[in-house]
Design a protein around this motif. Structure first.
Motif, short mmCIF file in Angstrom:
data_model
loop_
_atom_site.label_atom_id
_atom_site.label_comp_id
_atom_site.label_asym_id
_atom_site.label_seq_id
_atom_site.Cartn_x
_atom_site.Cartn_y
_atom_site.Cartn_z
N VAL A 6 0.85 -1.19 0.00
CA VAL A 6 0.00 0.00 0.00
C VAL A 6 0.89 1.24 0.00
O VAL A 6 1.83 1.33 0.79
N ILE A 7 0.60 2.16 -0.89
CA ILE A 7 1.30 3.44 -0.92
C ILE A 7 0.32 4.51 -0.46
O ILE A 7 -0.77 4.65 -1.01
N ILE A 8 0.70 5.25 0.57
CA ILE A 8 -0.15 6.30 1.13
C ILE A 8 0.33 7.66 0.65
O ILE A 8 1.50 8.00 0.83
N LEU A 136 -6.22 2.38 10.66
CA LEU A 136 -7.33 1.84 9.87
C LEU A 136 -6.81 1.14 8.61
O LEU A 136 -7.30 0.07 8.23
N ILE A 137 -5.82 1.75 7.97
CA ILE A 137 -5.24 1.17 6.75
C ILE A 137 -4.55 -0.15 7.05
O ILE A 137 -4.74 -1.15 6.35
N LEU A 138 -3.73 -0.17 8.10
CA LEU A 138 -3.02 -1.39 8.47
C LEU A 138 -4.00 -2.53 8.74
O LEU A 138 -3.77 -3.68 8.33
N LYS A 146 5.75 -2.00 7.86
CA LYS A 146 6.86 -2.08 6.92
C LYS A 146 6.39 -2.35 5.49
O LYS A 146 7.18 -2.26 4.54
N GLU A 147 5.10 -2.66 5.32
CA GLU A 147 4.57 -2.95 4.00
C GLU A 147 3.87 -1.75 3.37
O GLU A 147 3.16 -1.89 2.37
N THR A 148 4.08 -0.59 3.95
CA THR A 148 3.52 0.63 3.38
C THR A 148 4.51 1.77 3.57
O THR A 148 5.52 1.63 4.25
N VAL A 149 4.23 2.88 2.93
CA VAL A 149 5.05 4.08 3.05
C VAL A 149 4.15 5.29 2.86
O VAL A 149 3.17 5.23 2.11
N LEU A 203 13.56 2.11 0.12
CA LEU A 203 13.05 1.71 1.43
C LEU A 203 12.66 0.23 1.45
O LEU A 203 12.82 -0.44 2.46
N ARG A 204 12.19 -0.27 0.32
CA ARG A 204 11.88 -1.69 0.22
C ARG A 204 13.15 -2.52 0.38
O ARG A 204 13.17 -3.53 1.10
N LEU A 205 14.21 -2.09 -0.28
CA LEU A 205 15.47 -2.82 -0.22
C LEU A 205 16.07 -2.78 1.18
O LEU A 205 16.62 -3.76 1.67
N ILE A 206 15.95 -1.63 1.84
CA ILE A 206 16.44 -1.51 3.21
C ILE A 206 15.70 -2.46 4.12
O ILE A 206 16.29 -3.16 4.94
#
Length: 212
Positions: A6-8, A136-138, A146-149, A203-206
């Motif tokens: 999810v991208i916020i 709410l999103i989570l 860690k699955e969103t930003v 950030l995904r790679l980190i």
């Protein structure tokens, strides 16, 4: 495949550069404010100022009445649609989290055919607190932080995202300067819209590296 599911996106200052418009509307009823005062409101949750008597609740309705009429006169930030479209084509969920008004945001998105990309808009009617909207999103999308930003232009958003351990990408074309966003804790700074894609991948790679 390890991706941010999810991208916020923040709306004002990220998708549309409405900072000057917002300032001018506020100045109509608070003639003595300076732009630095306006910037300071976004150093935390702007609605907390009402609780502290920073401005009357009646100002909220005045502001959004004006805002809803005028925001449609603006255009999306150049290059932002390409970024949004790419994320959507990759199969990610896209959500707007904003302190603004749902109807105004949806009206703007529809005018520029951006509504096709977004799965949800959570603005002031959903909750005044972005922390609660993040939660709410989570819960709704069954993801971990860690699955969103969060992509934002304000240090207030960075602080609220940090409360739930969501990483943030600060953009340099909104309410707060890149230096302040980074000092507050933004995990990546985007100087132009296409940098957002770089930031999300970084950030995904980190995140993946830290789990190894």
């Amino acid at each position: 495949m390890n991706k941010n599911k999810v991208i916020i996106f923040d709306f004002d200052g990220v998708i549309v550069n409405s900072c000057q418009l917002s300032f001018e509307i506020n100045k109509q009823s608070m003639v003595d404010i300076e732009y630095t005062d306006f910037q300071r409101w976004s150093e935390g949750n702007v609605y907390s100022l009402m609780d502290k008597g920073g401005f009357p609740s009646s100002h909220e309705e005045f502001y959004f009445e004006q805002y809803s009429q005028k925001v449609k006169t603006l255009i999306p930030v150049e290059g932002i649609e390409e970024v949004i479209k790419k994320f959507k084509n990759e199969g990610r969920k896209l959500v707007i989290v904003s302190s603004s008004d749902e109807d105004s945001i949806n009206g703007f998105l529809e005018k520029y055919n951006l509504d096709q990309y977004f799965d949800e808009v959570l603005a002031r009617k959903a909750h005044y607190s972005k922390v609660e909207k993040f939660k709410l999103i989570l819960k709704k999308y069954k993801i971990k932080a860690k699955e969103t930003v969060m992509i934002t232009d304000s240090i207030g958003d960075v602080k609220e995202a940090m409360e739930v351990k969501i990483k943030t990408i600060g953009v340099s074309w909104g309410i707060h300067e890149a230096k302040r966003l980074k000092e507050t804790g933004a995990d990546f700074i985007a100087e132009k819209p296409e940098d957002i894609m770089v930031g999300v991948e970084k950030l995904r790679l980190i995140s993946r590296y830290r789990r190894q």
